[in-house]
Design a protein around this motif. Structure first.
Motif, mmCIF file in Angstrom:
data_model
loop_
_atom_site.group_PDB
_atom_site.id
_atom_site.type_symbol
_atom_site.label_atom_id
_atom_site.label_comp_id
_atom_site.label_asym_id
_atom_site.label_seq_id
_atom_site.Cartn_x
_atom_site.Cartn_y
_atom_site.Cartn_z
ATOM 1 N N ARG A 1 -5.329 5.347 12.488
ATOM 2 C CA ARG A 1 -6.435 5.836 11.669
ATOM 3 C C ARG A 1 -7.682 6.189 12.482
ATOM 4 N NH1 ARG A 1 -6.944 0.382 9.672
ATOM 5 N NH2 ARG A 1 -8.906 -0.490 10.406
ATOM 6 N N GLU B 1 -9.460 8.098 3.853
ATOM 7 C CA GLU B 1 -10.413 7.504 2.916
ATOM 8 C C GLU B 1 -11.094 8.533 2.017
ATOM 9 O OE1 GLU B 1 -13.020 4.937 5.106
ATOM 10 O OE2 GLU B 1 -11.396 3.558 5.623
ATOM 11 N N ALA C 1 1.006 -8.468 5.027
ATOM 12 C CA ALA C 1 0.962 -9.919 4.813
ATOM 13 C C ALA C 1 -0.437 -10.374 4.420
ATOM 14 C CB ALA C 1 1.390 -10.611 6.096
ATOM 15 N N ARG C 2 -0.497 -11.353 3.520
ATOM 16 C CA ARG C 2 -1.772 -11.946 3.107
ATOM 17 C C ARG C 2 -1.656 -13.455 3.153
ATOM 18 N NH1 ARG C 2 -3.132 -7.759 4.285
ATOM 19 N NH2 ARG C 2 -3.987 -6.045 3.065
ATOM 20 N N TYR D 1 -7.054 4.234 1.811
ATOM 21 C CA TYR D 1 -7.802 3.778 0.645
ATOM 22 C C TYR D 1 -8.027 4.910 -0.359
ATOM 23 C CZ TYR D 1 -8.897 -0.424 3.406
ATOM 24 O OH TYR D 1 -8.820 -1.567 4.141
ATOM 25 N N ASN E 1 6.339 -4.346 8.528
ATOM 26 C CA ASN E 1 5.860 -4.483 9.921
ATOM 27 C C ASN E 1 6.620 -5.580 10.669
ATOM 28 O OD1 ASN E 1 3.295 -2.750 10.107
ATOM 29 N ND2 ASN E 1 3.063 -3.867 8.174
ATOM 30 N N GLN F 1 0.848 -1.185 0.000
ATOM 31 C CA GLN F 1 0.000 0.000 0.000
ATOM 32 C C GLN F 1 0.893 1.249 0.000
ATOM 33 O OE1 GLN F 1 -2.443 0.845 3.458
ATOM 34 N NE2 GLN F 1 -4.065 1.654 2.134
ATOM 35 N N GLU G 1 3.963 0.215 2.092
ATOM 36 C CA GLU G 1 3.950 -0.673 3.255
ATOM 37 C C GLU G 1 3.620 -2.084 2.782
ATOM 38 O OE1 GLU G 1 1.275 0.344 6.463
ATOM 39 O OE2 GLU G 1 1.941 -1.382 7.652
ATOM 40 N N ASP H 1 4.226 2.506 14.763
ATOM 41 C CA ASP H 1 2.959 2.263 14.062
ATOM 42 C C ASP H 1 1.759 2.462 15.003
ATOM 43 O OD1 ASP H 1 1.308 1.515 12.026
ATOM 44 O OD2 ASP H 1 2.008 -0.541 11.877
ATOM 45 N N ASP H 2 0.627 2.761 14.437
ATOM 46 C CA ASP H 2 -0.649 2.862 15.180
ATOM 47 C C ASP H 2 -0.507 3.776 16.395
ATOM 48 O OD1 ASP H 2 -1.340 0.975 13.345
ATOM 49 O OD2 ASP H 2 -1.277 -0.703 14.736
ATOM 50 N N GLU I 1 -2.341 7.494 8.825
ATOM 51 C CA GLU I 1 -2.875 6.291 8.188
ATOM 52 C C GLU I 1 -4.394 6.370 8.045
ATOM 53 O OE1 GLU I 1 -1.005 2.403 9.712
ATOM 54 O OE2 GLU I 1 -1.449 3.509 11.523
HETATM 55 P P1 C2E Z 1 -0.972 -1.738 10.129
HETATM 56 O O1 C2E Z 1 0.499 -1.965 10.044
HETATM 57 O O2 C2E Z 1 -1.438 -0.542 10.896
HETATM 58 O O3 C2E Z 1 -1.490 -1.705 8.654
HETATM 59 C C1 C2E Z 1 -2.465 -0.880 8.189
HETATM 60 C C2 C2E Z 1 -3.769 -1.584 8.072
HETATM 61 O O4 C2E Z 1 -4.781 -0.640 7.778
HETATM 62 C C3 C2E Z 1 -3.787 -2.584 6.933
HETATM 63 O O5 C2E Z 1 -4.669 -3.630 7.297
HETATM 64 C C4 C2E Z 1 -4.408 -1.772 5.789
HETATM 65 O O6 C2E Z 1 -5.017 -2.558 4.814
HETATM 66 C C5 C2E Z 1 -5.429 -0.964 6.570
HETATM 67 N N1 C2E Z 1 -5.761 0.274 5.899
HETATM 68 C C6 C2E Z 1 -4.969 1.043 5.121
HETATM 69 N N2 C2E Z 1 -5.640 2.128 4.682
HETATM 70 C C7 C2E Z 1 -6.878 2.052 5.209
HETATM 71 C C8 C2E Z 1 -8.035 2.889 5.116
HETATM 72 O O7 C2E Z 1 -8.046 3.929 4.469
HETATM 73 N N3 C2E Z 1 -9.127 2.499 5.802
HETATM 74 C C9 C2E Z 1 -9.150 1.337 6.512
HETATM 75 N N4 C2E Z 1 -10.260 1.016 7.135
HETATM 76 N N5 C2E Z 1 -8.075 0.531 6.624
HETATM 77 C C10 C2E Z 1 -6.953 0.882 5.975
HETATM 78 P P2 C2E Z 1 -4.226 -5.129 7.182
HETATM 79 O O8 C2E Z 1 -3.493 -5.362 5.921
HETATM 80 O O9 C2E Z 1 -5.422 -5.944 7.473
HETATM 81 O O10 C2E Z 1 -3.177 -5.280 8.359
HETATM 82 C C11 C2E Z 1 -3.586 -5.203 9.663
HETATM 83 C C12 C2E Z 1 -2.419 -5.263 10.590
HETATM 84 O O11 C2E Z 1 -1.766 -6.539 10.524
HETATM 85 C C13 C2E Z 1 -1.316 -4.277 10.276
HETATM 86 O O12 C2E Z 1 -1.672 -3.041 10.768
HETATM 87 C C14 C2E Z 1 -0.138 -4.888 10.985
HETATM 88 O O13 C2E Z 1 -0.160 -4.568 12.355
HETATM 89 C C15 C2E Z 1 -0.407 -6.377 10.836
HETATM 90 N N6 C2E Z 1 0.415 -6.879 9.750
HETATM 91 C C16 C2E Z 1 0.167 -6.872 8.434
HETATM 92 N N7 C2E Z 1 1.185 -7.432 7.760
HETATM 93 C C17 C2E Z 1 2.119 -7.777 8.682
HETATM 94 C C18 C2E Z 1 3.420 -8.392 8.614
HETATM 95 O O14 C2E Z 1 3.944 -8.702 7.556
HETATM 96 N N8 C2E Z 1 4.068 -8.601 9.778
HETATM 97 C C19 C2E Z 1 3.535 -8.233 10.975
HETATM 98 N N9 C2E Z 1 4.229 -8.474 12.070
HETATM 99 N N10 C2E Z 1 2.328 -7.650 11.077
HETATM 100 C C20 C2E Z 1 1.624 -7.424 9.941
#
Ligand code: C2E
Ligand code: MG
Ligand code: MG
Length: 495
Positions: free
Chosen positions: A414, A450, A276-277, A469, A328, A259, A273, A390-391, A447
């Motif tokens: 966010r 929208e 992971a999927r 988004y 991350n 993203q 960024e 983060d966050d 972050e």
């Molecule tokens: P994060 O690092 O805070 O990632 C941002 C999350 O917010 C991502 O969700 C992204 O898809 C979502 N997001 C981005 N823009 C928007 C928006 O405009 N609106 C909304 N509602 N959401 C948005 P995702 O991909 O589901 O990831 C969730 C969390 O999972 C991440 O939060 C991160 O903490 C963790 N994560 C994801 N990938 C990895 C990874 O490879 N390793 C680790 N350790 N954690 C990961």
């Protein structure tokens, strides 16, 4: 012998009859022999008796040692479980409630690292003393190992009463500790689970209380959490995800989405960024928060991070050289001693310049083991990688530790963006965080953007880097390549 022998000897010895005198002498000899034998038996008997009581004493001592913790003098893990089993079997017919609590200290490792093990031992002894003093009112306390303590609550207690007990323990442990030449302060969190509602065996009950503790540490640190039906669902789900995760080939099923993080001053993509999927044939698409948490709990996260980082670095090679990768890291990655070295080796082998990489870490991860996390972050920084928090704002948001950590960027959560359009206090919080970043010379990313209205408001507040988004949803590496080309072309035309 004396009563019989003396008159007998006098009477027969003075009779003058040689046969009777001989019989008398024989009798004396036999009597003496018997008395010697009896004496020796008596001595042996006394010795045996003595050694028996010594044996009993030693046995009692061994039982005490085996059942108690030598440092705090509390019951140990073995005793805790045998006592719990005893209570569980006793209460089966009455189906009375048996509650256990698992308590863990926050910040104990820091005391050990900073002041040495002797200071750590002093703290544990004092913790034991405080808990014992409290426990006399409600049950039995044990040290389960390290800085983890267990409590078996006696009698029927309501949820409200359990919460009060938990909070009382946490508050008592929050009082300062005088160690060697200084004073330290710690926190404590506790998780409770009750039989028969949560589980009916000691092992399962412990697992439930441990989950409640894990929940407390992540959501309500420093307080008591009671295991509920919701947690049960989460555990079931976690273990399903965990079991599936163990049996897959992660290289095939795990992938990354990217993203963009946009520089709104130039309109260019400043970084991407990696997210992971996991697409699984049985479970479908599993959210990263769910499977990362499961992998963390089951110890699978190390190899998973390695694999994801390798994949992310391969994609980075195709990007414009001024575009950064934001990756991350999980709690384990920043708090385990060897993972930092492994991560650095992976970057080294990829030939991607470490100066193009940002590691995103959360406040929750840092607070699990602050000193270890700080050491890992410093190690990454020395290697040339930058660190993003983060966050920011969603967790403890304790500003006091930011300057103690080698952080380069803050990513504002966010949740603050959501209500800025509605005139909520999100914009005030964002303004404050931006001011903080300026004074600490940190970069700031917002972050979850929208809408274009949010972009405008944030621009006015002084935000330069944005992600959400509105700009682009997370996309595959392939789509990102096209997106970068299109985006840069549009910017060139606009220029
Ligand atoms: P994060 O690092 O805070 O990632 C941002 C999350 O917010 C991502 O969700 C992204 O898809 C979502 N997001 C981005 N823009 C928007 C928006 O405009 N609106 C909304 N509602 N959401 C948005 P995702 O991909 O589901 O990831 C969730 C969390 O999972 C991440 O939060 C991160 O903490 C963790 N994560 C994801 N990938 C990895 C990874 O490879 N390793 C680790 N350790 N954690 C990961
Ligand atoms: Mg992130
Ligand atoms: Mg985030």
């Amino acid at each position: 012998m004396v009563v019989v022998l003396v008159p007998f000897t006098v009477f027969f010895g003075t009779s003058g009859n040689p046969v009777l005198v001989a019989i008398t002498l024989n009798l004396i000899a036999v009597s003496l022999a018997i008395s010697v034998i009896l004496q020796s038996y008596y001595r042996d008997f006394i010795a045996l008796n003595k050694s028996r009581s010594e044996l009993q004493r030693l046995h009692d001592e061994v039982v005490h040692l085996a059942d108690s913790d030598s440092l705090t003098q509390l019951a140990n893990r073995r005793r805790f479980f045998s006592e719990l089993n005893r209570r569980l079997t006793q209460t089966v017919p009455t189906s009375q409630r048996v509650t256990i609590g698992v308590l863990d200290l926050d910040g104990f490792k820091g005391v050990n690292d900073a002041y040495g093990h002797r200071a750590g031992d002093q703290v544990l002894i004092e913790v034991g003393r405080r808990l014992r003093a409290l426990a006399k009112d409600f049950g039995c306390i044990a040290r389960l190992g390290g800085d983890e303590f267990g409590v078996i609550i006696s009698g029927e207690r309501s949820d409200a009463e359990l919460r009060v007990i938990g909070l009382t323990m946490c508050m008592a442990l929050r009082e300062p500790y005088n160690i060697i030449e200084t004073q330290v302060q710690l926190g404590a969190s506790v998780g409770f689970a009750s039989a028969p509602d949560a589980a009916d065996t000691s092992e399962k009950l412990y697992e439930c209380a441990d989950y409640a503790l894990y929940y407390a540490k992540n959501h309500a640190r420093g307080t008591a959490t009671l295991f509920t039906a919701d947690h049960e669902g989460e555990i079931r789900e976690l273990s399903l995800v965990d079991q599936t995760l163990r049996h897959i080939n992660p290289r095939d099923e795990l992938s990354l989405a990217f993203q963009p993080i946009v520089d709104v001053e130039t309109g260019r993509i400043a970084a991407c960024e990696a997210l992971a999927r996991w697409q699984n044939p049985q479970l479908g698409c599993v959210e990263p928060t769910r499977f990362i948490r499961a992998a963390e709990r089951s110890g699978l996260i190390g190899p998973l991070t390695d694999l994801l980082l390798e994949k992310a670095l391969v994609s980075t090679i195709d990007w414009p050289s001024d575009m950064r990768l934001s990756f991350n890291l999980s709690t384990y990655d920043v708090t385990s001693a060897d993972s930092a070295e492994r991560i650095v080796n992976i970057i080294h082998a990829s030939r991607v310049d470490p100066a193009r990489i940002d590691f995103e870490v959360t406040e929750t991860a840092l607070m699990q083991d602050f000193d270890r996390a700080r050491a890992s972050l410093e190690y990454f920084k020395n290697f040339g990688v930058q660190i993003s928090l983060d966050d920011f704002g969603s967790g403890y948001s304790s500003l006091s530790y930011i300057h103690k950590l080698p952080i380069d960027k803050i990513k504002i959560d966010r949740s603050f963006v959501i209500d800025i359009e509605r005139g909520g206090n999100g914009s005030e919080i964002i303004t404050t965080i931006i001011a903080l970043c300026r004074s600490l010379e940190l970069e700031c990313v917002v972050e979850g953007i929208e809408t274009s209205a949010q972009v405008e408001i944030l621009r006015r507040l002084g935000c330069r880097f944005m992600q959400g988004y509105h700009f682009a949803r997370p996309m595959t590496a392939e789509k990102l390549r096209h997106h970068i080309t299109d985006n840069n072309r549009v910017k060139r035309i606009a220029a």
